[in-house]
Structure formats: structure tokens, C-alpha cells
Design an enzyme around this catalytic site. Structure first.
Site, PDB file in Angstrom:
ATOM      1  N   HIS A 216      -0.478   4.092  -0.189  1.00  0.00           N
ATOM      2  CA  HIS A 216      -1.319   4.930   0.677  1.00  0.00           C
ATOM      3  C   HIS A 216      -1.440   6.366   0.185  1.00  0.00           C
ATOM      4  CE1 HIS A 216      -3.056   5.706   4.832  1.00  0.00           C
ATOM      5  NE2 HIS A 216      -3.437   4.455   4.598  1.00  0.00           N
TER       6      HIS A 216
ATOM      7  N   HIS B 141     -12.204  -2.536  -0.180  1.00  0.00           N
ATOM      8  CA  HIS B 141     -11.505  -1.933   0.951  1.00  0.00           C
ATOM      9  C   HIS B 141     -12.352  -2.110   2.204  1.00  0.00           C
ATOM     10  CE1 HIS B 141     -10.331   1.804   3.310  1.00  0.00           C
ATOM     11  NE2 HIS B 141      -9.139   1.326   3.010  1.00  0.00           N
TER      12      HIS B 141
ATOM     13  N   GLU C 157      -0.977  -0.637  -4.179  1.00  0.00           N
ATOM     14  CA  GLU C 157      -2.245   0.038  -3.913  1.00  0.00           C
ATOM     15  C   GLU C 157      -2.046   1.547  -3.790  1.00  0.00           C
ATOM     16  OE1 GLU C 157      -5.451   0.192  -0.231  1.00  0.00           O
ATOM     17  OE2 GLU C 157      -4.537  -1.720  -0.772  1.00  0.00           O
TER      18      GLU C 157
ATOM     19  N   GLU D 268     -10.172   3.189  -2.887  1.00  0.00           N
ATOM     20  CA  GLU D 268     -10.757   3.372  -1.558  1.00  0.00           C
ATOM     21  C   GLU D 268     -11.198   4.813  -1.322  1.00  0.00           C
ATOM     22  OE1 GLU D 268      -7.494   3.963   1.825  1.00  0.00           O
ATOM     23  OE2 GLU D 268      -6.960   2.310   0.485  1.00  0.00           O
TER      24      GLU D 268
ATOM     25  N   ASP E  89       0.839  -1.197   0.000  1.00  0.00           N
ATOM     26  CA  ASP E  89       0.000   0.000   0.000  1.00  0.00           C
ATOM     27  C   ASP E  89       0.880   1.256   0.000  1.00  0.00           C
ATOM     28  OD1 ASP E  89      -1.993   1.842   0.214  1.00  0.00           O
ATOM     29  OD2 ASP E  89      -2.891   1.011   2.037  1.00  0.00           O
TER      30      ASP E  89
END
Length: 381
Positions: free
Chosen positions: A184, A284, A208, A234, A182
């Protein structure tokens, strides 16, 4: 059957639960929340529920359209999360009314169980090799971890090397362990291209949010630098948010959140829309048991859903964990890296309301940390 009332419970560690009541005694539970904005979403739920009181809970599609289209301003994380939790609760009631799990009302199952992954490490990941081994020992076949600390637009390659070393430690545990990495949204395009290329030898399951969703056009350039599947979504909240992403082929995996992106009604459409573009789905869900139950009901009906996030043991769950609010905490039954699809009526779970009320007296005011770069500028968390 008419909707007679509702209750909101802000409970640890960082969740918001919604209970919708009817005059026939059937109740439905939903999880409308934006992490760090629970009280704001609660206010939006209160505003939206005003149009539902006194009405039948069953025409969910119409209720969804009224909540979404009835406001001149629409979309975004707060409104769509409020709609999501209400939508989940309405489906829970409808399933109980017909004495069937939600997946039966959506067309039935295409699978009996759902592969899941567990988080390792924290916001600033460390000792991830040991953590990955622990998850493998518990039977999980996939994990996810944060890739980096804060990172500037153009930063030291030492941060790339540190991230690579952590992923290498996880890969050393098992050559075929699924590893979600991730980014993020912390990594900007110049560094994301370098990091993606450096991670190639370790064969991640996906990377991700290599860039923030508002910079999705950069995914095209990042994809040119890697064969690793790219996941995002997400922080996208409707089928209209996902439309351009799918048309332009930026992503291999979408990750709508059933507590953020309009609930069961909307996410079923988003995931089915992605199937037409040969794009996989990994919803998610670093949230609570109601959100996970909603995810699994939709996963059960979507051929392109391939893995499900779940929060058991995640570093955010301080004070309470995923299964604490359930009467039967075995309902998901993790086994060999898979979770069962709850087969009871509605969402298939029973909430321990007495315990929910107790924990709501404690509540929470969870906020994500504010990070800063060495020069004092605000960094992406």
C-alpha cells in the site's frame, strides 16, 4: 445521435456515477472517481463535458484526445479520473448503439470468464486466517490483504514479524491459495527489502506497491531481494506514466485502474503495451459495479490480464456494496473464483437509476484516514 446532457450521482459508500444522455434515448454510465476526492472529480467532469454537449458520442478516440490534449496541463489523478468516467459512459453508449458488448468493439474476447480475488482484513488486518477460509469456502481461489500498519523508514523488526505471522495464517488455509500482499505504499525501501525477503517462504501471488509510485526506481533494488512478482500501478494514470516502468523492467504485474487511468480507451492501450514487455495485468478496482464492468470488458480482450480485483465485501463498502445498484445483481456470476464477462450491450450491466437517485440524496463525504507515526509525523495510509 447527439449528447444532450449528463447527470452526476455521489452515492455511498464512496463512489461517483456519471450518466450521459443522448437525443435518441440511449444513455451511458461511467464511474469517474478518486476515493476521497469525489466532489473534486465531479467538478472536473462538469468542465470536460462542456466540450461534448451537442456532439455525437461515437468518435470516442477523438473525444479522448480533445479531453486530454485540449488542456495545456494534463494528466494526474483528478483529470484522468474525470476522463475515465466519461470514456466508460461513451463506450457504454456506443455498445448499445451497435447492440454489442464493448469487448466486441475492441476486437472480441480472448477468454470467457475472468479470475477474480477478494479482499480480506481491513486497513489494519486481523483475523485474516479466518477471513481467508471464508473466501475459500465461497469458492474464491485468491485473496488480497494489507501487509502492515503504518511503518517508518527504518522501523522495528517486530512489525515485520507481525506481518509475516498474518501471511502465514493465510497460507495455512490452503497451500495453493493465491495471496496478494498489498504494501500500500506504506513501506519504505529499507523495510520493503526485508519484508519481501521474509515473505518468500509463503509464496505470495504478488507483492503490491512495495513503495510509492513516485519511488518506482526503488523497485529495482527490491527485486534483487526477492523472486516474488512485483505489482504496481494503481497510482499511475496514463501510458506515459507506465512507459518508464515497462522499459526499465521494474514490475512483473501492472495494475491500472479503469476509473483513474483514462478509462477503457487508455487502459486497453496500457495493458497491450505491457504485453510487449511480457508483463501481466491485474487491473485495480476496489470500486463500484460500473468500474468493474469496464474492467471485465477490457480484461476479456487482453491476453496478459490474469486476475481482476473486485470489491464485493471489501471493508470500505459500508452502507452499500458492489451489487446494490444493479437491476440484475447476478450479471457477474461469481463461480469457483471466476466472474463472467457481462455480455449485454455496452458495459453489459443495467443500473437501477431510481435507487441511485435515492442513495445520492444521502451521498457521502468519504475520506481516507490520516495516520501518524509514534513520533507524531504523518504516516502513509
Amino acid at each position: 445521435m447527439k449528447i444532450t446532457g449528463f447527470k452526476l450521482y455521489q452515492v455511498p459508500p464512496r463512489w461517483l456515477f456519471l450518466k450521459i444522455e443522448t437525443d435518441e434515448g440511449l444513455v451511458g454510465w461511467g464511474e469517474p472517481v478518486i476515493e476521497g476526492r469525489a466532489a473534486t472529480v465531479a467538478t472536473a467532469v462538469q468542465e470536460l463535458m462542456g466540450s461534448l454537449l451537442g456532439k455525437s458520442p461515437l468518435p470516442i478516440e477523438d473525444h479522448w484526445n480533445v479531453m486530454y490534449r485540449g488542456g495545456f496541463y494534463r494528466g494526474g489523478p483528478i483529470l484522468m479520473s474525470a476522463i475515465a468516467g466519461i470514456d466508460q459512459a461513451l463506450w457504454d453508449i456506443k455498445g448499445k448503439f451497435f447492440n454489442a458488448p464493448v469487448y466486441e468493439l475492441l476486437g472480441g474476447k480472448v477468454r470467457d470468464t475472468m479470475r477474480v480475488y477478494s479482499w480480506i482484513g481491513g486497513d489494519r488486518p486481523h483475523d485474516v486466517g479466518l477471513a481467508a477460509q471464508g473466501m475459500v469456502d465461497k469458492g474464491f481461489t485468491a485473496v488480497k490483504m494489507n501487509a502492515t500498519d503504518e511503518m517508518g523508514y527504518l522501523d522495528s523488526h517486530a512489525k515485520i514479524d507481525a506481518a509475516v505471522a498474518r501471511i502465514a495464517a493465510v497460507r495455512a488455509v490452503d497451500p495453493y491459495l493465491g495471496i496478494g500482499v498489498d504494501f500500500h505504499g506504506r513501506v519504505h525501501k529499507p523495510m520493503a527489502k526485508m519484508l519481501a525477503r521474509e515473505l518468500e517462504p509463503f509464496k505470495p501471488m504478488f507483492i503490491e506497491e512495495p513503495v510509492l509510485a513516485e519511488n518506482n526506481e526503488a523497485l529495482r533494488d527490491i527485486a534483487r531481494h526477492t523472486t516474488i512478482p512485483i505489482a504496481t500501478g494503481e497510482r499511475m494514470f496514463s501510458r506515459w506514466d507506465f512507459k518508464k516502468l515497462l522499459i526499465e523492467g521494474y514490475a512483473d504485474i501492472i495494475q491500472p485502474d479503469l476509473s483513474h487511468a483514462g478509462g477503457i480507451t487508455e487502459c486497453k492501450k496500457i495493458i497491450s503495451m505491457a504485453e510487449a514487455f511480457d508483463v501481466a495485468a491485474a487491473p485495480h478496482c476496489p470500486l463500484g459495479p460500473i468500474a468493474l464492468a469496464a474492467c471485465l470488458q477490457v480484461d476479456a480482450t487482453c491476453h496478459n490480464a490474469f486476475i481482476q480485483e473486485q470489491s464485493l465485501g471489501i471493508h470500505y463498502n459500508v452502507g452499500n456494496d458492489l451489487l446494490d445498484y444493479l437491476v440484475d445483481p447476478t450479471v457477474f456470476e461469481y463461480h469457483n473464483g471466476y466472474a463472467n464477462i457481462p455480455g449485454g450491450p455496452g458495459l453489459g450491466i443495467e443500473i437501477n437509476e431510481e435507487y441511485v437517485r435515492q442513495r445520492a440524496l444521502i451521498g457521502h463525504d468519504w475520506k481516507n484516514p490520516i495516520w501518524r507515526n509514534p513520533d507524531g509525523s504523518v504516516a502513509e495510509w
